[in-house]
Design a protein around this motif. Structure first.
Motif, short mmCIF file in Angstrom:
data_model
loop_
_atom_site.label_atom_id
_atom_site.label_comp_id
_atom_site.label_asym_id
_atom_site.label_seq_id
_atom_site.Cartn_x
_atom_site.Cartn_y
_atom_site.Cartn_z
N TYR A 172 -6.41 -3.86 6.72
CA TYR A 172 -5.20 -4.79 7.00
C TYR A 172 -4.00 -4.27 7.58
N ALA A 173 -3.64 -2.63 7.31
CA ALA A 173 -2.55 -2.32 7.78
C ALA A 173 -2.34 -2.48 9.37
N GLY A 174 -3.33 -2.28 10.30
CA GLY A 174 -3.21 -2.47 11.56
C GLY A 174 -3.03 -3.89 12.02
N PRO A 175 -3.54 -4.99 11.33
CA PRO A 175 -3.34 -6.23 11.82
C PRO A 175 -2.12 -6.66 11.36
N GLY B 57 13.46 5.43 14.23
CA GLY B 57 11.92 5.68 14.62
C GLY B 57 11.34 6.63 13.43
N ALA B 58 11.87 7.53 12.97
CA ALA B 58 11.26 8.23 11.61
C ALA B 58 10.99 7.35 10.60
N VAL B 59 11.84 6.57 10.17
CA VAL B 59 11.85 5.77 8.92
C VAL B 59 10.79 4.60 8.94
N SER B 60 10.84 3.93 10.22
CA SER B 60 9.87 2.81 10.48
C SER B 60 8.55 3.33 10.60
N ALA B 61 8.31 4.68 11.00
CA ALA B 61 6.87 5.17 11.09
C ALA B 61 6.27 5.55 9.70
N VAL B 196 1.15 -13.21 7.73
CA VAL B 196 2.24 -12.76 6.69
C VAL B 196 3.01 -11.61 7.43
N GLY B 197 2.39 -10.71 8.12
CA GLY B 197 3.07 -9.63 8.61
C GLY B 197 4.19 -9.96 9.61
N GLY B 198 3.82 -11.02 10.58
CA GLY B 198 4.76 -11.57 11.45
C GLY B 198 5.92 -12.41 10.79
N VAL B 199 5.60 -13.13 9.97
CA VAL B 199 6.60 -13.84 9.33
C VAL B 199 7.43 -13.28 8.33
N SER B 200 7.04 -12.15 7.67
CA SER B 200 7.77 -11.16 7.09
C SER B 200 8.74 -10.61 7.83
N MET B 201 8.22 -9.88 8.98
CA MET B 201 8.89 -9.27 9.82
C MET B 201 10.21 -10.05 10.32
N LEU B 220 9.63 -2.95 9.50
CA LEU B 220 8.35 -2.80 9.80
C LEU B 220 7.42 -2.29 8.49
N GLY B 221 7.62 -1.22 7.84
CA GLY B 221 6.89 -0.95 6.77
C GLY B 221 6.75 -2.05 5.67
N LEU B 222 7.86 -2.79 5.46
CA LEU B 222 7.64 -3.71 4.14
C LEU B 222 6.82 -5.06 4.82
N ALA B 223 6.87 -5.25 6.04
CA ALA B 223 6.05 -6.38 6.68
C ALA B 223 4.73 -5.86 6.55
N MET B 224 4.44 -4.67 6.77
CA MET B 224 3.18 -4.22 6.80
C MET B 224 2.60 -4.17 5.59
N LEU B 225 3.32 -3.69 4.46
CA LEU B 225 2.70 -4.02 2.88
C LEU B 225 2.61 -5.25 2.46
#
Lengths: 246, 234
Positions: A172-175, B57-61, B196-201, B220-225
């Protein structure tokens, strides 16, 4: 924006400084990119050389070419589609960096975009190119660090992370990242976002998910660009009285 | 995997190859950082903002890197740590690489991980995995300058249109990626993660406009999680 950036911004700036800068930037980017990518292409064969020299193992050219053929048949289209599709966003230096380090859609593109958002640069200005390259470089360093940690400490780490969480990352990380980046750009261009989704989703669902991914990428990228052009021209002509041409 | 395959897969020379490959990637990144700093000096772009860009760049990665590291752990069980490290440091994502490993095994008539998967099969898998990278590398080397002239021509010197063009290309590329993950046969987790990733971002970006200590680079990282968590809960 600072005075200096206002003077230098705009790729189409008629002044000699703009064009001279661009020429220097592209030349430097190629001088770094071409040798490093070619060196990598050669280095790719190193693991095989190691296995052959140390263990005498080689499957025979028949098997090697058969495997190569399967790889080409499945992924060959992406060798062309991805560079062409991502180029407008990555630019020259960004492309050399991203097509060396990989993880383009899930890391280079997002991090480049976030860096530009954080620093607050106008897109497609020299400042934006600098920020994009630095953002990508930052993402590469972080990525290499985590990969090294995983490679060197991997199995030990595995014990401490529950299997469900590992599976969660894998699936799910990718999506989640794709949705996040899409959301970020949908904020800026909501109409284009809607059209892009429309094209991609209708192609995928309409074909019952049988359509080739490469076709969807090409159609979606270039379709959205075309629609973007139409909307842009329409917007420009309706603001004709107040348009400032670079 | 038979013991000698495991040994070969973890041999010191392979580790050396991995370290060498990683060094090339880092070297290139360093050279481009140097170019960027020189460019910034030329146009009067403040050094502080350069550091800000690199840091962003580093943090968002971090988030995406965790994901890649997690995938890497899985791939390591198939071809060993050094080959995985070598491969995932360069172009060619894990799913593509694993497929190539499979093709290599198929070409030798064996299954990955079976007792018949011998050194020759490992060699074939490595060959398939690595030769797949050369495709992208050569295409970019050959066509990059041409693509740049094409981009200039299409933009016609209009930098505002160029901005829209790259925004459109970005949306198109990610819409395609999104549509790939919508297949109901794979379950709805992917769809939930994306939404959820999109809305969170979007929410996090808007929030960071108002709450200045919450930097955009964490979005980015938070939205991913959040996307992952939501997908795992269904």
């Amino acid at each position: 924006m600072t005075v200096a950036s206002e003077e230098a911004s705009g790729l189409g700036q008629a002044g000699a400084s703009g064009a001279a800068f661009e020429g220097w930037w592209q030349r430097s980017a190629s001088r770094i990119g071409v040798p490093t990518l070619l060196a990598t292409a050669v280095l790719c064969l190193l693991p095989n050389l190691v296995i052959y020299l140390q263990y005498g193992a080689f499957p025979g050219w028949d098997a090697a070419f058969a495997a190569w053929g399967m790889v080409l048949a499945n992924f060959g289209a992406f060798y062309l589609v991805e560079p062409i599709s991502y180029y407008p966003v990555l630019g020259l230096a960004g492309s050399y960096m991203s097509f060396l380090a990989g993880n383009i859609a899930n890391m280079r593109l997002p991090c480049s975009a976030v860096a530009q958002e954080v620093v607050g640069v106008e897109p497609n200005t020299p400042e934006a190119e600098i920020v994009a390259v630095l953002g990508i470089a930052g993402s590469i360093v972080t990525n290499m660090l985590f990969l090294a940690l995983a490679a060197l400490g991997g199995y030990g780490l595995l014990q401490h992370v529950p299997a469900t969480i590992q599976a969660g990352f894998r699936s799910y990380a990718g999506p989640a990242i794709f949705g996040a980046v899409f959301g970020q750009f949908a904020l800026r261009y909501p109409k284009l976002a809607a059209f892009a989704l429309l094209i991609a989703v209708s192609l995928k669902c309409g074909s019952g998910f049988r359509i080739n991914d490469a076709v969807v990428v090409v159609a979606s990228v270039f379709g959205t660009i075309v629609i973007g052009r139409v909307l842009y021209v329409r917007q420009r002509s309706s603001k004709a009285a107040t348009t400032t041409q670079a | 995997m038979s013991p000698d395959v495991l040994d070969a897969a973890n041999g010191p020379w392979l580790w050396g190859a991995a370290v060498l490959m990683v060094s090339v990637v880092l070297l290139q990144a360093l050279l481009y950082v140097r170019q960027s700093l020189a460019a910034a000096r030329r146009i009067g772009f403040p050094r502080a903002r350069c550091y800000q860009a690199f840091r962003a760049g580093a943090v968002s990665a971090i988030g995406p890197s965790l994901a890649v590291a997690a995938i890497m752990l899985g791939m390591m069980t198939v071809v060993g740590a050094p080959a995985t490290w070598f491969k995932l440091s360069i172009i060619g994502a894990a799913p593509t690489s694993l497929a190539a490993v499979q093709f290599g095994a198929d070409a030798c008539g064996v299954k990955v991980g079976s007792p018949e998967y011998d050194l020759n099969a490992l060699a074939c898998s490595c060959w398939a995995m690595n030769i797949s990278c050369v495709g992208w590398l050569l295409v970019v080397v050959i066509f990059a300058r041409r693509l740049e002239s094409l981009r200039r021509k299409v933009s016609g010197g209009d930098s505002q249109w160029l901005a829209v063009l790259s925004g459109a290309a970005m949306l198109g590329a990610f819409a395609a990626l999104i549509s790939k993950n919508l297949n109901p046969r794979d379950g709805f987790g992917g769809t939930v993660a994306m939404i959820v990733g999109g809305v969170s971002m979007v929410a996090l970006l808007k929030l960071s406009d108002r709450v200045t200590w919450l930097g955009k680079e964490y979005a980015l990282g938070l939205a991913m999680l959040l996307g992952m968590a939501a997908a795992m809960m269904i």
